[in-house]
Design an enzyme around this catalytic site. Structure first.
Site, PDB file in Angstrom:
ATOM      1  N   TYR A  53      35.497  76.018  84.236  1.00  0.00           N
ATOM      2  CA  TYR A  53      35.022  76.923  85.279  1.00  0.00           C
ATOM      3  C   TYR A  53      34.375  78.171  84.678  1.00  0.00           C
ATOM      4  O   TYR A  53      34.884  78.762  83.726  1.00  0.00           O
ATOM      5  CB  TYR A  53      36.164  77.340  86.198  1.00  0.00           C
ATOM      6  CG  TYR A  53      36.633  76.246  87.150  1.00  0.00           C
ATOM      7  CD1 TYR A  53      35.885  75.091  87.349  1.00  0.00           C
ATOM      8  CD2 TYR A  53      37.821  76.382  87.852  1.00  0.00           C
ATOM      9  CE1 TYR A  53      36.310  74.105  88.220  1.00  0.00           C
ATOM     10  CE2 TYR A  53      38.257  75.396  88.732  1.00  0.00           C
ATOM     11  CZ  TYR A  53      37.497  74.257  88.907  1.00  0.00           C
ATOM     12  OH  TYR A  53      37.934  73.279  89.777  1.00  0.00           O
ATOM     13  N   PRO A 211      36.947  72.694 101.150  1.00  0.00           N
ATOM     14  CA  PRO A 211      37.403  72.423 102.519  1.00  0.00           C
ATOM     15  C   PRO A 211      36.397  72.830 103.588  1.00  0.00           C
ATOM     16  O   PRO A 211      36.484  72.350 104.721  1.00  0.00           O
ATOM     17  CB  PRO A 211      38.688  73.250 102.618  1.00  0.00           C
ATOM     18  CG  PRO A 211      38.534  74.328 101.597  1.00  0.00           C
ATOM     19  CD  PRO A 211      37.787  73.704 100.463  1.00  0.00           C
ATOM     20  N   ALA A 213      33.143  72.310 103.140  1.00  0.00           N
ATOM     21  CA  ALA A 213      31.964  71.485 102.850  1.00  0.00           C
ATOM     22  C   ALA A 213      30.827  72.316 102.264  1.00  0.00           C
ATOM     23  O   ALA A 213      29.663  72.162 102.645  1.00  0.00           O
ATOM     24  CB  ALA A 213      31.504  70.746 104.110  1.00  0.00           C
ATOM     25  N   GLY A 214      31.191  73.189 101.333  1.00  0.00           N
ATOM     26  CA  GLY A 214      30.162  73.995 100.682  1.00  0.00           C
ATOM     27  C   GLY A 214      29.431  74.928 101.624  1.00  0.00           C
ATOM     28  O   GLY A 214      28.288  75.326 101.357  1.00  0.00           O
ATOM     29  N   PHE A 218      29.557  75.973 108.475  1.00  0.00           N
ATOM     30  CA  PHE A 218      29.104  77.210 109.116  1.00  0.00           C
ATOM     31  C   PHE A 218      27.590  77.233 109.299  1.00  0.00           C
ATOM     32  O   PHE A 218      27.087  77.751 110.291  1.00  0.00           O
ATOM     33  CB  PHE A 218      29.520  78.428 108.293  1.00  0.00           C
ATOM     34  CG  PHE A 218      30.972  78.440 107.926  1.00  0.00           C
ATOM     35  CD1 PHE A 218      31.957  78.439 108.899  1.00  0.00           C
ATOM     36  CD2 PHE A 218      31.374  78.436 106.602  1.00  0.00           C
ATOM     37  CE1 PHE A 218      33.305  78.449 108.569  1.00  0.00           C
ATOM     38  CE2 PHE A 218      32.713  78.445 106.244  1.00  0.00           C
ATOM     39  CZ  PHE A 218      33.685  78.446 107.234  1.00  0.00           C
TER      40      PHE A 218
END
Length: 299
Positions: A53, A211, A213-214, A218
């Site tokens: 990361y 969670p 979905a990227g 929204f």
């Protein structure tokens, strides 16, 4: 004699905080420490990492913060991952994006993660992605040594199919306790391919990456995204909550015990997710989202 421990399974918080974007948050070490303390105050004690990361930097940023107040270590569960080799300016020795599950690499990765995180043990080590060259016997030997040395307390996987999971589990005396996979109202594949059924059968905790979905839940523009957005907005209004809380409540409603991994560096977003734990969705509510995502009624 391979490692053995009491098979209690995953004992972390219901919601996890992910640090894969920590480098992007532009926090000072003091800011990161404050964020960690705020997470703990909310009851979020599980912190999700991976060696790659932030171009191999996020673990170290977390470790520098934890170094300021090492007593916090006993209040948290650190999950980290290994196995992906990712070309990066911080790792010029890596030429090809691939996977490495040789015992030598797993052991070295854990030692590096411990140094980066500035702690003495990892609560749960995950294999980040399955490799076509995965040798389950060699991995088991590495796990056995890591457990014996006290460097890792539990083990799990990420993005593994049920068959890949079972292959590795067949070589281990103690249970793998986590499978971290993509789960959201727009990513239903693991609801349907047996992954969550398998998790229930074996008392494995499914941790849900992405969670939201990227962000498509929204702002996605596909027909599927728009259908799900509309239903989530209706449920949010009915439950007097936000759309992101409706999403978290939808994931938490599943009997497999999904643990959503939050990725925002804003503590208010995490607090909102924690509040979603008190939202109860009915079966009707849950299936409204499911049907919207599928684009058709259930059979």
């Amino acid at each position: 004699m391979r490692y053995q421990y009491h098979p209690l399974g995953f004992e972390g918080s219901r919601i996890a905080q992910g640090f894969w974007r920590l480098q992007e948050w532009n926090m000072t070490s003091a800011d990161t420490l404050s964020f960690i303390e705020d997470c703990l105050d909310l009851g979020v004690t599980t912190f999700d990492h991976a060696d790659i990361y932030g171009g191999y930097q996020c673990e170290s940023l977390f470790g520098e913060a934890l170094k300021q107040k090492p007593a916090l270590r006993d209040k948290m569960e650190i999950v980290t991952k290994c196995g992906i080799l990712l070309p990066s300016e911080n790792r010029p020795d890596i030429q090809v994006h691939r996977y490495d599950y040789r015992a030598e690499h797993i052991l070295a990765s854990v030692d590096q993660s411990l140094a980066n995180l500035q702690c003495e043990y990892i609560d749960t080590l995950l294999l980040h992605r399955p490799s076509p060259l995965m040798d389950a016997d060699e991995i088991a030997q590495a796990f056995d040594l890591l457990f014996t040395l006290g460097k890792v307390r539990h083990f799990g996987v990420s993005n593994f199919t049920t068959r890949q999971f079972d292959l590795l589990q067949s070589r281990l005396d103690a249970p793998l306790i986590i499978n971290q996979v993509e789960l959201s109202p727009l990513a239903l594949q693991h609801f349907e391919d047996g992954t969550l059924d398998h998790a229930q059968q074996h008392a494995v905790t499914p941790m849900a990456w992405s969670p939201f979905a990227g962000g498509d839940l929204f702002s996605g523009v596909s027909d599927k995204a728009k259908r799900v957005q509309a239903v989530l907005a209706e449920i949010a209004q009915e439950k007097n909550c936000t759309v992101d809380q409706a999403v978290i409540a939808w994931l938490l409603r599943h009997p497999a015990g999904i643990c959503p991994v939050m990725g925002s560096g804003k503590i208010a977003r995490l607090a909102t997710a924690v509040e979603a734990m008190s939202i109860q969705l009915s079966d009707d509510d849950w299936f409204r989202v499911w049907i919207a995502s599928q684009g058709q009624p259930v059979p």
